[in-house]
Enzyme design. Structure first.
Site, mmCIF file in Angstrom:
data_model
loop_
_atom_site.group_PDB
_atom_site.id
_atom_site.type_symbol
_atom_site.label_atom_id
_atom_site.label_comp_id
_atom_site.label_asym_id
_atom_site.label_seq_id
_atom_site.Cartn_x
_atom_site.Cartn_y
_atom_site.Cartn_z
ATOM 1 N N TYR A 1 -41.279 -0.141 -81.200
ATOM 2 C CA TYR A 1 -41.149 1.314 -81.371
ATOM 3 C C TYR A 1 -39.822 2.119 -80.551
ATOM 4 C CZ TYR A 1 -42.060 6.420 -82.564
ATOM 5 O OH TYR A 1 -42.069 7.217 -82.650
ATOM 6 N N GLU A 2 -39.793 1.739 -79.827
ATOM 7 C CA GLU A 2 -39.042 2.586 -79.081
ATOM 8 C C GLU A 2 -37.163 2.088 -79.559
ATOM 9 O OE1 GLU A 2 -36.139 5.476 -76.652
ATOM 10 O OE2 GLU A 2 -38.564 4.881 -77.194
#
Ligand SMILES: *[C@@H]1O[C@H](CO)[C@@H](O)[C@H](O)[C@H]1NC(C)=O
Ligand SMILES: *[C@@H]1O[C@H](CO)[C@@H](O)[C@H](O)[C@H]1NC(C)=O
Ligand SMILES: *[C@@H]1O[C@H](CO)[C@@H](O)[C@H](O)[C@H]1NC(C)=O
Ligand SMILES: *[C@@H]1O[C@H](CO)[C@@H](O)[C@H](O)[C@H]1NC(C)=O
Ligand SMILES: *[C@@H]1O[C@H](CO)[C@@H](O)[C@H](O)[C@H]1NC(C)=O
Ligand SMILES: *[C@@H]1O[C@H](CO)[C@@H](O)[C@H](O)[C@H]1NC(C)=O
Length: 539
Positions: free
Chosen positions: A452-453
């Site tokens: 996600y990051e």
């Protein structure tokens, strides 16, 4: 006797009828013992019609002038306007007058002794020169006694060659061995007695002067390039006979001749053929010597051959002649080839060139943007699947080369960020302070925890163009079952492939490509300095 010979015989008979049978020469020589005749040469037909009888007189030192009549000697007969001797004797020598009307003709007759040692008399020989390989003709004909002749024999140097019961005609191509005395012996009968008349030719075979048609060597029109002020020689050569004439000709005003000289004829013989050449020298060629035709001519009775020589100004340095134009074309082509090569080289070595340029210009992109790090290295470890190789690369290899070798300042989360903090926020702020985002792409990187990051950072970087991304494929991308969409959007030159074996050296393509993608940085900190400063402690 073949046809040509016969034809020639007839022709000769026609030609000789008047000249030979009528002795208009004043002095006549004849041989003792042969039939002989004298003929009064009638000058016109009219007189012949008016006065038919010819009176003959003989004058000698002893007897003075006496008229001859049929009874004066049994050997002498008169027939029309002819006086015949059957045969001629030494005593017949003297001057003879023939008179027809008031036309009197005189001849002096010399009688030579017959030769007992030879078949002919050397004083009664007609010389006949013949060129070798030309036609040698010996006509054994006697026009006057034609009807009485019973046999004709031809002797060469008193050896019999041929015999015929009418006339003989010899015709062949002359050879040197044909030279000699040819005697025609005509045997004839008169009043029951046989007589011989001998006519001898001295055939001399001469070396033929075979005159061939002369030819000039070389083209008919010659263009000769000259430089003004220099001398020029025009060489005219010909294949020609020794006595043929070779000369130069040109049209010029008299005062323009001074610098032109015609040299003498030079002759030589090559392979049995005779050649000659003649040089025309033009000294210190002037403007008005140009564009003239100088003609060289060779001539004999058979043929004339002419060649033209035209002087053209040789291009000097100030002119832009055709040569230089083509030269220019070649140079232009060469230059464009070189340029194309350079461009290709430049494309191949653009990275090296760019790096060289950076070094040369001491470019530095890091000075004024207020950022702390040159690159944020995103190697985010997934706790359960640690991969020793990737860890070593991201935490040891990468900083060793980029920091110690090239003086960059990296932020490696694993190394520099204290564990336990607010990871997401911290990452965000660190990335903001970095000029590049280096993502080491490996299987373990793709753990759900960090995806996600990464996605959000990539998205931000690509869409907002805040940061340039460098993707290092530690494991080839094809091996991934799932790749973030954003990674696929990256331009291929921003994706570097780590090749475990080849990329180790800091001189390898991998590091060069990486340096190229990194911001330009001029200063290189000394080794000790970079080692002494832990990056994160400064933060
Ligand atoms: C002919 O011969 C005589 C002497 O024999 C000589 O004096 C005379 O010049 C000759 N004439 C010619 C034309 O030969
Ligand atoms: C012969 O000569 C005389 C004068 O000398 C002349 O009158 C006469 O016509 C001549 N006859 C011929 C046939 O020429
Ligand atoms: C020439 O001689 C041949 C024989 O040798 C004979 O047949 C011919 O009739 C003769 N011709 C003359 C013109 O005498
Ligand atoms: C004529 O010549 C022949 C040879 O051709 C010879 O046999 C003969 O005796 C000669 N006759 C006379 C009269 O000289
Ligand atoms: C002229 O040309 C001929 C051959 O064509 C050559 O043999 C001769 O030497 C030349 N003469 C000069 C003076 O060059
Ligand atoms: C040279 O030869 C050409 C062609 O044969 C002719 O037209 C020209 O008049 C000649 N010039 C001279 C000077 O003889």
């Amino acid at each position: 006797m073949h046809r040509g010979g016969l034809f020639l015989t007839l022709l000769l008979l026609m030609v000789t009828r008047d000249s030979e049978t009528c002795f208009s020469r004043p002095n006549i020589s004849a041989v003792e013992g042969e039939p002989f005749f004298l003929k009064h040469c009638s000058s016109s037909h009219t007189s012949e019609n008016e006065e038919t009888s010819v009176r003959w007189y003989k004058s000698s030192k002893s007897n003075g002038r006496t008229e001859l009549n049929p009874s004066s000697s049994p050997r002498i007969t008169m027939y029309d306007n002819t006086l015949e001797f059957w045969p001629l004797e030494l005593e017949d020598q003297g001057s003879y007058f023939s008179q027809m009307g008031n036309d009197t003709q005189e001849r002096t007759l010399t009688v030579t002794r017959r030769n007992t040692h030879s078949c002919f008399n050397e004083k009664q020989v007609t010389s006949k020169p013949v060129e070798v390989e030309k036609a040698l003709e010996i006509p054994c004909t006697n026009d006057y006694y034609q009807k009485l002749i019973k046999k004709t024999s031809l002797y060469k140097n008193c050896e019999k060659l041929a015999e015929d019961n009418s006339s003989l005609f010899m015709r062949k191509n002359a050879e040197f061995s044909d030279q000699g005395f040819y005697s025609c012996v005509f045997s004839l009968y008169h009043n029951g007695k046989s007589y011989n008349i001998t006519k001898t030719y001295n055939i001399i075979v001469t070396k033929g002067q075979k005159n061939m048609a002369p030819v000039l060597i070389g083209p008919k029109i010659n263009y000769v390039e000259v430089e003004l002020g220099k001398d020029v020689q025009l060489n005219c050569s010909a294949l020609m006979n020794e006595n043929d004439i070779i000369y130069w000709s040109f049209w010029k005003e008299m005062d323009q001749f001074s610098n032109i000289q015609e040299e003498g004829k030079k002759t030589w013989i090559s392979e049995g053929k005779s050649y000659a050449s003649k040089i025309l020298r033009i000294e210190k060629v002037k403007e008005n010597d140009l564009s003239f035709s100088y003609n060289c001519t060779v001539v004999n009775q058979e043929k004339t051959d002419t060649s033209m020589f035209i002087l053209l100004r040789k291009a000097s340095k100030d002119d832009i002649p055709g040569d230089i134009f083509t030269g220019g074309m070649i140079v232009a082509i060469l230059i464009s080839v070189v340029v194309v090569c350079l461009v290709i080289m430049g494309i191949i070595y653009r990275v090296d060139l760019a790096l060289f340029y950076r070094k040369l210009m001491r470019r530095d992109e890091t000075l004024k943007d207020g950022k702390t790090y040159d690159a944020f290295v995103s190697y985010l470890k997934d706790g359960c699947s640690e991969n020793a190789e990737e860890y070593t690369f991201a935490v040891e290899t990468l900083p060793r080369v980029l920091e110690k070798h090239f003086g960059y300042k990296l932020c490696i989360f694993e190394r520099d960020v204290v564990p336990g903090g607010a990871v997401v926020d911290e990452i965000h702020s660190l990335i903001e302070k970095s000029r590049r985002l280096i993502i080491v792409l490996s299987k373990s990187y793709m753990s759900n925890e960090v995806r996600y990051e990464l996605e959000s950072e990539l998205h931000e970087a690509l869409v907002e163009r805040k940061i340039k991304i460098i993707l290092i494929e530690f494991t080839p991308a094809t091996e991934f079952s799932f790749l973030p969409q954003s990674v696929k959007l990256l331009k291929s030159h921003r994706v570097l492939q780590w090749k475990a074996g080849k990329s180790l050296s800091s001189n390898s393509r991998f590091w060069k490509d990486l340096l190229y993608l990194m911001p330009a940085k001029a200063t290189k900190p000394s080794k000790g300095e970079s080692e002494a400063l832990p990056i994160f402690s400064a933060y």
